[in-house]
Write a protein that holds these residues in place. Structure first.
Motif, short mmCIF file in Angstrom:
data_model
loop_
_atom_site.label_atom_id
_atom_site.label_comp_id
_atom_site.label_asym_id
_atom_site.label_seq_id
_atom_site.Cartn_x
_atom_site.Cartn_y
_atom_site.Cartn_z
N PHE A 118 46.65 84.71 25.13
CA PHE A 118 47.26 83.63 25.23
C PHE A 118 47.81 83.69 26.59
CE2 PHE A 118 52.14 83.46 25.97
CZ PHE A 118 52.44 82.03 25.43
N MET A 119 48.06 84.62 27.58
CA MET A 119 48.53 84.81 28.86
C MET A 119 47.53 83.99 29.66
SD MET A 119 51.52 85.74 29.08
CE MET A 119 51.92 85.64 30.92
N ALA A 120 46.08 84.18 29.46
CA ALA A 120 45.06 83.67 30.14
C ALA A 120 44.94 81.93 29.92
CB ALA A 120 43.74 84.19 29.94
N ILE A 121 45.12 81.74 28.85
CA ILE A 121 45.26 80.11 28.49
C ILE A 121 46.61 79.35 29.05
CG2 ILE A 121 45.12 78.41 26.64
CD1 ILE A 121 43.14 80.49 25.22
N MET A 122 47.72 80.09 28.91
CA MET A 122 48.95 79.63 29.43
C MET A 122 48.77 79.43 30.89
SD MET A 122 51.85 78.65 28.04
CE MET A 122 52.02 77.25 29.01
N ASP A 123 48.08 80.48 31.60
CA ASP A 123 48.01 80.25 32.97
C ASP A 123 47.12 79.04 33.44
OD1 ASP A 123 49.22 82.82 33.37
OD2 ASP A 123 47.55 83.92 33.75
N VAL A 124 46.36 78.58 32.66
CA VAL A 124 45.52 77.31 33.02
C VAL A 124 46.31 76.23 33.17
CG1 VAL A 124 43.95 75.55 31.83
CG2 VAL A 124 43.49 78.14 31.46
N ALA A 125 47.63 76.08 32.41
CA ALA A 125 48.68 74.98 32.67
C ALA A 125 49.17 75.06 34.17
CB ALA A 125 49.67 75.21 31.65
N TRP A 126 49.03 76.17 34.84
CA TRP A 126 49.55 76.10 36.22
C TRP A 126 48.76 75.22 37.25
CZ3 TRP A 126 50.44 82.14 36.54
CH2 TRP A 126 51.58 82.49 36.34
N PHE A 127 47.32 75.28 36.68
CA PHE A 127 46.33 74.41 37.49
C PHE A 127 46.03 73.10 36.97
CE2 PHE A 127 46.19 79.11 37.95
CZ PHE A 127 46.09 79.29 39.36
#
Length: 292
Positions: free
Chosen positions: A191-200
């Motif tokens: 979840f955290m890795a995929i949520m981080d995608v939203a930053w970029f």
């Protein structure tokens, strides 16, 4: 995400919080004030509140937390190379240690033998206390944490990218789809890795995606939900976002569901100190340092 025993479920039991909505935004404003004073190099204490003076709290906006700053720096040039970006973010969340990430560059991730040497040369290569990172499955084979971070994610970056793209910008759906392959009991690192995608790449994962409630946020989100007369946490996220402009119009950006969940966890910590169910000791005790 799957449900687990929640040691924080009763942390606020017996405590009167007259207006949890106001208290939520009061927390945001005070915590942000502390961050800005520290960044300006002011000397502590940065708050007159004794709980903020002694307790350790994450920032209101998670992009300002030290680990997040490292991840943002590490992957900052990968926006236009989505498979490499996703590989880097999964690597970072499996490592979850600022000191390790800061010693590496994305190019290191494609050099397996050199990467293994660099990780093995570190006394500690990953953070084992923040959240559990289990072994994962991929096509019938089990990969331990080190193997997944150092080798597997490089080899499957194209497949991970395809799964995430097909998830209609929804972090919950993407997490579920990836975990159908990984078969983790606790899918929080995914979840955290995929949520981080939203930053970029907000075109791939919507930063305003609905999010599951972590165990640390349940107690305070329940207070908000009951106070607002709502039926579930999703409705609570939406209402709190709608109320932001009334309570905190000067905030530097709008809040998203992940922010409401994240801050609710910090509010639960704060009011646990008030309620006497959390104490200022060991890792909970904050020792101020301007540059920390």
């Amino acid at each position: 995400m799957k449900e687990y025993h929640n040691p924080y479920k009763t942390a606020l039991d017996g405590l009167l919080i007259e207006d949890p909505v106001k208290s939520f935004f009061d927390f945001c404003k005070e915590r942000e004030s502390i961050r800005k004073k520290r960044e300006r190099g002011q000397s502590p204490p940065w708050s007159s509140d004794p709980i903020f003076q002694k307790g350790r709290f994450l920032n209101v906006f998670r992009e300002y937390d030290r680990g997040s700053v490292s991840i943002l720096r590490f992957a900052r040039n990968l926006k236009d190379e989505l498979p490499k970006l996703i590989h880097a973010l999964f690597f970072c969340r499996w490592v979850n240690r600022q000191q390790t990430i800061d010693k590496l560059t994305p190019s290191d991730l494609s050099k397996f033998e050199e990467l293994v040497k660099k990780l093995n040369a570190l006394k500690v290569w990953c953070n084992e206390t923040a959240y559990p990172v289990e072994s994962i499955q991929w096509e019938g084979k089990t990969y331990q944490r080190f193997e997944a971070a150092s080798e597997l994610f490089y080899n499957i970056q194209a497949q991970l990218t395809k799964i995430i793209i097909s998830s209609e910008r929804c972090v919950v759906k993407a997490t579920k789809n990836v975990n159908e392959k990984f078969k983790m009991q606790n899918d929080f690192p995914i979840f955290m890795a995929i949520m981080d995608v939203a930053w970029f790449r907000p075109d791939i994962i919507n930063p305003g995606s609905n999010v599951p409630t972590g165990i640390g946020a349940v107690a305070y989100l329940n207070r908000l939900q009951n106070h607002l007369g709502l039926s579930n946490h999703k409705e609570t996220f939406d209402k709190m976002i709608a109320l932001q402009n009334s309570y905190w119009p000067e905030a530097e950006r709008i809040l998203y569901p992940i922010d409401i969940e994240y801050i609710s966890c910090e509010c639960r910590k704060y009011f646990s100190y008030v309620n006497g169910t959390k104490s200022f000791k060991d890792k909970n005790l904050f020792i101020p340092s301007v540059n920390s």
